[in-house]
Structure formats: structure tokens, C-alpha cells
Design a protein around this motif. Sequence first.
Motif, PDB file in Angstrom:
ATOM      1  N   PRO A  24       0.777  -1.256   0.092  1.00  0.00           N
ATOM      2  CA  PRO A  24       0.024  -0.235   0.079  1.00  0.00           C
ATOM      3  C   PRO A  24       0.722   1.431   0.067  1.00  0.00           C
ATOM      4  N   LEU A  25       0.290   2.322  -0.843  1.00  0.00           N
ATOM      5  CA  LEU A  25       0.984   3.649  -1.003  1.00  0.00           C
ATOM      6  C   LEU A  25       1.543   4.129   0.593  1.00  0.00           C
ATOM      7  N   PHE A  26       0.536   4.029   1.668  1.00  0.00           N
ATOM      8  CA  PHE A  26       0.807   4.555   2.962  1.00  0.00           C
ATOM      9  C   PHE A  26       2.018   3.947   3.603  1.00  0.00           C
ATOM     10  N   ILE A  27       2.435   2.785   2.977  1.00  0.00           N
ATOM     11  CA  ILE A  27       3.718   2.209   3.598  1.00  0.00           C
ATOM     12  C   ILE A  27       4.731   2.426   2.599  1.00  0.00           C
ATOM     13  N   ARG A  28       4.411   2.373   1.307  1.00  0.00           N
ATOM     14  CA  ARG A  28       5.671   2.701   0.254  1.00  0.00           C
ATOM     15  C   ARG A  28       6.485   4.121   0.424  1.00  0.00           C
ATOM     16  N   ASN A  29       5.380   5.119   0.415  1.00  0.00           N
ATOM     17  CA  ASN A  29       5.956   6.539   0.496  1.00  0.00           C
ATOM     18  C   ASN A  29       6.578   6.771   1.690  1.00  0.00           C
ATOM     19  N   PRO A  30       6.195   6.399   2.855  1.00  0.00           N
ATOM     20  CA  PRO A  30       7.126   6.785   4.071  1.00  0.00           C
ATOM     21  C   PRO A  30       8.640   5.886   3.973  1.00  0.00           C
ATOM     22  N   VAL A  31       8.633   4.834   3.302  1.00  0.00           N
ATOM     23  CA  VAL A  31       9.907   4.140   3.145  1.00  0.00           C
ATOM     24  C   VAL A  31      10.600   5.118   1.894  1.00  0.00           C
ATOM     25  N   TYR A  32       9.924   5.698   1.019  1.00  0.00           N
ATOM     26  CA  TYR A  32      10.646   6.311   0.009  1.00  0.00           C
ATOM     27  C   TYR A  32      11.196   7.825   0.828  1.00  0.00           C
ATOM     28  N   ARG A  33      10.494   8.204   1.543  1.00  0.00           N
ATOM     29  CA  ARG A  33      10.887   9.437   2.233  1.00  0.00           C
ATOM     30  C   ARG A  33      11.992   9.351   3.157  1.00  0.00           C
ATOM     31  N   LEU A  34      12.164   8.160   3.768  1.00  0.00           N
ATOM     32  CA  LEU A  34      13.221   7.832   4.576  1.00  0.00           C
ATOM     33  C   LEU A  34      14.242   7.933   3.511  1.00  0.00           C
ATOM     34  N   VAL A  35      14.355   7.308   2.596  1.00  0.00           N
ATOM     35  CA  VAL A  35      15.688   7.020   1.959  1.00  0.00           C
ATOM     36  C   VAL A  35      15.942   8.466   1.343  1.00  0.00           C
ATOM     37  N   ALA A  36      14.840   9.367   0.811  1.00  0.00           N
ATOM     38  CA  ALA A  36      15.014  10.587   0.230  1.00  0.00           C
ATOM     39  C   ALA A  36      15.640  11.490   1.269  1.00  0.00           C
ATOM     40  N   ARG A  37      15.531  11.195   2.761  1.00  0.00           N
ATOM     41  CA  ARG A  37      15.791  12.163   3.654  1.00  0.00           C
ATOM     42  C   ARG A  37      17.353  12.161   3.783  1.00  0.00           C
ATOM     43  N   ASN A  38      17.557  10.843   3.527  1.00  0.00           N
ATOM     44  CA  ASN A  38      19.056  10.260   3.851  1.00  0.00           C
ATOM     45  C   ASN A  38      19.990  10.204   2.597  1.00  0.00           C
ATOM     46  N   ARG A  39      19.475  10.652   1.591  1.00  0.00           N
ATOM     47  CA  ARG A  39      20.133  10.248   0.424  1.00  0.00           C
ATOM     48  C   ARG A  39      21.542  10.816   0.335  1.00  0.00           C
ATOM     49  N   HIS A  40      21.728  12.083   0.848  1.00  0.00           N
ATOM     50  CA  HIS A  40      23.067  12.549   0.901  1.00  0.00           C
ATOM     51  C   HIS A  40      24.026  11.858   1.666  1.00  0.00           C
ATOM     52  N   GLN A  41      23.488  11.186   2.818  1.00  0.00           N
ATOM     53  CA  GLN A  41      24.617  10.385   3.440  1.00  0.00           C
ATOM     54  C   GLN A  41      24.914   8.915   2.827  1.00  0.00           C
ATOM     55  N   LEU A  42      23.850   8.503   2.000  1.00  0.00           N
ATOM     56  CA  LEU A  42      23.790   7.291   1.276  1.00  0.00           C
ATOM     57  C   LEU A  42      24.959   7.249   0.132  1.00  0.00           C
ATOM     58  N   MET A  43      24.953   8.357  -0.561  1.00  0.00           N
ATOM     59  CA  MET A  43      25.945   8.456  -1.619  1.00  0.00           C
ATOM     60  C   MET A  43      26.520   9.922  -1.924  1.00  0.00           C
ATOM     61  N   LYS A  44      27.700  10.092  -1.621  1.00  0.00           N
ATOM     62  CA  LYS A  44      28.119  11.545  -1.987  1.00  0.00           C
ATOM     63  C   LYS A  44      28.214  11.920  -3.580  1.00  0.00           C
ATOM     64  N   ALA A  45      28.120  13.256  -3.680  1.00  0.00           N
ATOM     65  CA  ALA A  45      28.278  13.623  -5.206  1.00  0.00           C
ATOM     66  C   ALA A  45      29.555  13.226  -5.655  1.00  0.00           C
ATOM     67  N   PRO A  46      29.682  12.514  -6.949  1.00  0.00           N
ATOM     68  CA  PRO A  46      30.970  12.152  -7.506  1.00  0.00           C
ATOM     69  C   PRO A  46      31.865  13.251  -7.508  1.00  0.00           C
ATOM     70  N   ALA A  47      33.180  12.859  -7.380  1.00  0.00           N
ATOM     71  CA  ALA A  47      34.326  13.875  -7.705  1.00  0.00           C
ATOM     72  C   ALA A  47      34.210  14.340  -9.181  1.00  0.00           C
ATOM     73  N   SER A  48      33.942  13.489 -10.213  1.00  0.00           N
ATOM     74  CA  SER A  48      34.020  13.903 -11.573  1.00  0.00           C
ATOM     75  C   SER A  48      32.507  13.769 -12.185  1.00  0.00           C
ATOM     76  N   CYS A  49      32.208  14.184 -13.112  1.00  0.00           N
ATOM     77  CA  CYS A  49      30.958  14.015 -13.594  1.00  0.00           C
ATOM     78  C   CYS A  49      31.026  13.079 -14.813  1.00  0.00           C
ATOM     79  N   HIS A  50      29.972  12.199 -14.812  1.00  0.00           N
ATOM     80  CA  HIS A  50      29.818  11.164 -16.042  1.00  0.00           C
ATOM     81  C   HIS A  50      29.698  12.125 -17.049  1.00  0.00           C
ATOM     82  N   LEU A  51      30.527  11.510 -18.209  1.00  0.00           N
ATOM     83  CA  LEU A  51      30.125  12.384 -19.704  1.00  0.00           C
ATOM     84  C   LEU A  51      29.225  11.715 -20.475  1.00  0.00           C
TER      85      LEU A  51
END
Length: 133
Positions: A95-122
Motif C-alpha cells: 500500500p502507498l501509505f507504507i511505500r511512500n514513508p519508506v521512499y521518504r526515509l531514503v530520500a531524507r538520507n540520500r546525501h549520506q547514502l552516496m556523496k556527489a561524485p568527484a567527477s561527472c559522467h560524460l
Amino acid sequence: MTNHQNPILFYDGCCGFCQWAVQFVLKHERNHDILFAPLQGETAKSTLSPNLTKNLDSVIVKSPSGILTESEAVFFLLPYLKPPFPLFTIFKLIPLFIRNPVYRLVARNRHQLMKAPASCHLPNVDERKRLLP
């Protein structure tokens, strides 16, 4: 070939996790139909409502049938990917009421999950055509 009916994936252009997600879609998409645009860009400003461009905690998809956010946007994209990824649509039964809170948890912590790369993909020539400002 792209046209105005192609889905547009809007993402936080300053987020390493989001950039990884875009690279993942580019690598695994089936027919190269998806267009990409940063939420901070001109395409987002001219296409999305201001409240959506201010909320950088959600991937947003503009599909021919409307605007999708959070887990609905992710599930919309799965059929565009090569197997086995479309099989993950089975999780849409959660159900959406379960999926979206899980999505939001990942979204709130996304900067800690993976840092911006030092170089960009060309991007290659095909990818550049699908990257909107």
C-alpha cells in the motif's frame, strides 16, 4: 528518438544518489525513451509547479498521463528498464501509505547514502540529446 510524449525524469542535480539513479536508468533502460532534467533547471521551472521544484526530496516523472512523485514515479519507470527490473513492480502491491514513508526515509538520507561524485559522467551523443536544461 525523443518526442513530447516521452516521460521526463526530474531529479535533484546536486545529489550524488540522484545522479547515480540517473546513471542507473541510462545504463538499464530498454529503448532510450526517457528524458532527464534537473529539478533546478529551466525545463523543471517551465513544466512543474513551483511547489514541486522546491521539494528536492522526490524524484518526479512527467508522463503523458500526468505528474508522478515518490514511489509512484519509481514504479512508473520500472517497465522502461530491461529485465529483471520490471519484475519489481510486484512491490506496487504494498500500500502507498507504507511505500511512500519508506521512499521518504531514503530520500531524507540520500546525501549520506552516496556523496556527489568527484567527477561527472560524460554523456555520450545519445544521452546528451535526452538531457534537458
